[in-house]
Design a protein around this motif. Sequence first.
Motif, short mmCIF file in Angstrom:
data_model
loop_
_atom_site.label_atom_id
_atom_site.label_comp_id
_atom_site.label_asym_id
_atom_site.label_seq_id
_atom_site.Cartn_x
_atom_site.Cartn_y
_atom_site.Cartn_z
N LEU A 86 -4.99 4.60 10.93
CA LEU A 86 -5.97 5.04 9.55
C LEU A 86 -5.96 3.55 8.90
O LEU A 86 -5.09 2.72 8.64
CB LEU A 86 -4.98 5.89 8.72
N GLN A 87 -7.23 3.44 8.28
CA GLN A 87 -7.54 2.30 7.48
C GLN A 87 -7.17 2.68 6.03
O GLN A 87 -7.38 3.90 5.68
CB GLN A 87 -8.99 1.84 7.58
N ARG A 88 -6.46 1.76 5.33
CA ARG A 88 -6.51 1.87 3.99
C ARG A 88 -7.75 1.87 3.03
O ARG A 88 -8.66 0.95 3.18
CB ARG A 88 -5.61 0.75 3.24
N CYS A 89 -7.81 2.90 2.21
CA CYS A 89 -9.06 3.08 1.26
C CYS A 89 -8.62 2.87 0.09
O CYS A 89 -7.79 3.75 -0.77
CB CYS A 89 -9.49 4.61 1.90
N PRO A 90 -9.04 1.83 -0.85
CA PRO A 90 -8.74 1.87 -2.20
C PRO A 90 -9.01 2.88 -3.07
O PRO A 90 -8.20 3.37 -3.79
CB PRO A 90 -9.58 0.64 -2.46
N GLU A 174 -9.47 13.28 13.13
CA GLU A 174 -10.70 13.34 12.31
C GLU A 174 -10.65 12.44 11.05
O GLU A 174 -11.62 11.69 10.60
CB GLU A 174 -11.06 14.59 11.82
N PHE A 175 -9.24 12.18 10.68
CA PHE A 175 -9.12 11.35 9.69
C PHE A 175 -9.03 9.83 9.96
O PHE A 175 -8.47 9.63 10.68
CB PHE A 175 -8.11 11.68 8.97
N ARG A 176 -9.76 8.98 9.30
CA ARG A 176 -9.98 7.43 9.64
C ARG A 176 -9.68 6.68 8.43
O ARG A 176 -9.27 5.69 8.65
CB ARG A 176 -11.44 7.30 9.75
N PHE A 177 -9.24 7.39 7.15
CA PHE A 177 -8.77 6.60 6.09
C PHE A 177 -7.83 7.09 5.20
O PHE A 177 -7.51 8.41 5.34
CB PHE A 177 -10.03 6.28 5.09
N THR A 178 -6.92 6.41 4.83
CA THR A 178 -5.67 7.00 3.85
C THR A 178 -5.60 6.20 2.74
O THR A 178 -5.84 4.99 2.66
CB THR A 178 -4.45 7.02 4.87
N GLY A 179 -4.78 6.79 1.74
CA GLY A 179 -4.28 6.05 0.69
C GLY A 179 -2.99 6.73 0.18
O GLY A 179 -2.83 7.91 0.01
N GLU A 184 8.21 7.75 -9.80
CA GLU A 184 9.13 8.53 -10.33
C GLU A 184 8.89 9.99 -10.71
O GLU A 184 7.86 10.34 -11.31
CB GLU A 184 9.94 7.85 -11.58
N HIS A 185 9.79 10.75 -10.34
CA HIS A 185 9.58 12.17 -10.66
C HIS A 185 10.78 12.94 -11.55
O HIS A 185 11.80 12.46 -11.35
CB HIS A 185 9.30 12.93 -9.70
N SER A 186 10.76 13.53 -12.64
CA SER A 186 11.93 14.09 -13.39
C SER A 186 13.04 14.71 -12.65
O SER A 186 14.15 14.65 -13.03
CB SER A 186 11.51 14.66 -14.62
N ARG A 187 12.38 15.28 -11.87
CA ARG A 187 13.38 16.63 -10.72
C ARG A 187 13.59 16.10 -9.61
O ARG A 187 14.63 16.17 -9.12
CB ARG A 187 12.80 17.98 -10.92
N TYR A 188 12.67 15.60 -8.81
CA TYR A 188 12.67 15.27 -7.40
C TYR A 188 12.21 13.89 -7.12
O TYR A 188 10.86 13.67 -6.71
CB TYR A 188 12.08 16.23 -6.26
N SER A 189 12.95 12.82 -7.50
CA SER A 189 12.07 11.36 -7.38
C SER A 189 12.42 10.90 -5.84
O SER A 189 13.62 10.70 -5.47
CB SER A 189 12.78 10.51 -8.57
N PRO A 190 11.53 10.04 -5.61
CA PRO A 190 10.15 9.67 -6.15
C PRO A 190 9.07 10.95 -5.40
O PRO A 190 9.58 11.75 -4.68
CB PRO A 190 9.85 8.47 -5.37
N VAL A 191 8.03 11.23 -6.14
CA VAL A 191 6.82 11.72 -5.64
C VAL A 191 5.90 10.89 -5.20
O VAL A 191 5.58 9.82 -5.52
CB VAL A 191 6.05 12.78 -6.73
N CYS A 192 5.68 11.13 -3.71
CA CYS A 192 4.78 10.43 -3.02
C CYS A 192 3.67 11.17 -2.56
O CYS A 192 3.75 12.25 -1.90
CB CYS A 192 5.36 9.83 -1.85
N VAL A 193 2.18 10.80 -2.82
CA VAL A 193 0.98 11.49 -2.73
C VAL A 193 0.42 10.54 -1.40
O VAL A 193 0.13 9.40 -1.66
CB VAL A 193 0.27 11.67 -3.90
N VAL A 194 0.09 11.28 -0.42
CA VAL A 194 -0.78 10.64 0.61
C VAL A 194 -2.08 11.50 0.59
O VAL A 194 -2.06 12.61 1.05
CB VAL A 194 0.04 10.44 1.90
N ASP A 195 -3.27 10.67 0.51
CA ASP A 195 -4.70 11.42 0.48
C ASP A 195 -5.29 10.87 1.94
O ASP A 195 -5.12 9.72 2.30
CB ASP A 195 -5.59 11.02 -0.57
#
Length: 203
Positions: A86-90, A174-179, A184-195
Amino acid sequence: MLFFAIAAPGLWAGPNLQQISSDIVTRSNTLRTNPRSISSALRNLLSAFDGNILTVGTRRIQMHEGASAVQEALDFVGQQATAPPLQRCPALERSATRHARDQSSSGALGHEGSDGSSPFDRMMREGVRASALAENISYGILFGDDGGLAIALQFLIDDGVPERGHRANMFNQEFRFTGAACAEHSRYSPVCVVDFSNACPAN
């Protein structure tokens, strides 16, 4: 394609969130281009179970499915075809950052933003126009102190997620890009989001 999934909460094992965000992409690409490269790590996890309790270092982690989920992941990578990296997408990094920071502030879980936005909404706001997109979210770090690898393993194993949606997103050709972005998260740290998407705007 729209598929959104959340990984099971875990334990935070590292403070460098920016590095973890970058490493998630690197580790995920290693898995896409060489799925079998993770086999030894999965075998090591298999040997660390007592029932559904996994011991990693000094941590004892209660898993939903236990060793069976890890064995299934091991079987999967043994048969999985390679996929291009996957290519990084700003723009995707910005949409992921938006949601990670939002949940850092609110302590919420899930894909809906505090403003009612969906992942699709957030990606669109950053200029992403794609026919295929998805979002993975992980809360906490389960499998060791290497944050990027640990989160890639969470998405691969997908313990407690019957459809294995995180895994499907990570290997979807089918996916070609990601970010990716972590906060930090108050209950379950860290929260990590991948699109993910199959298109990325020029800027």
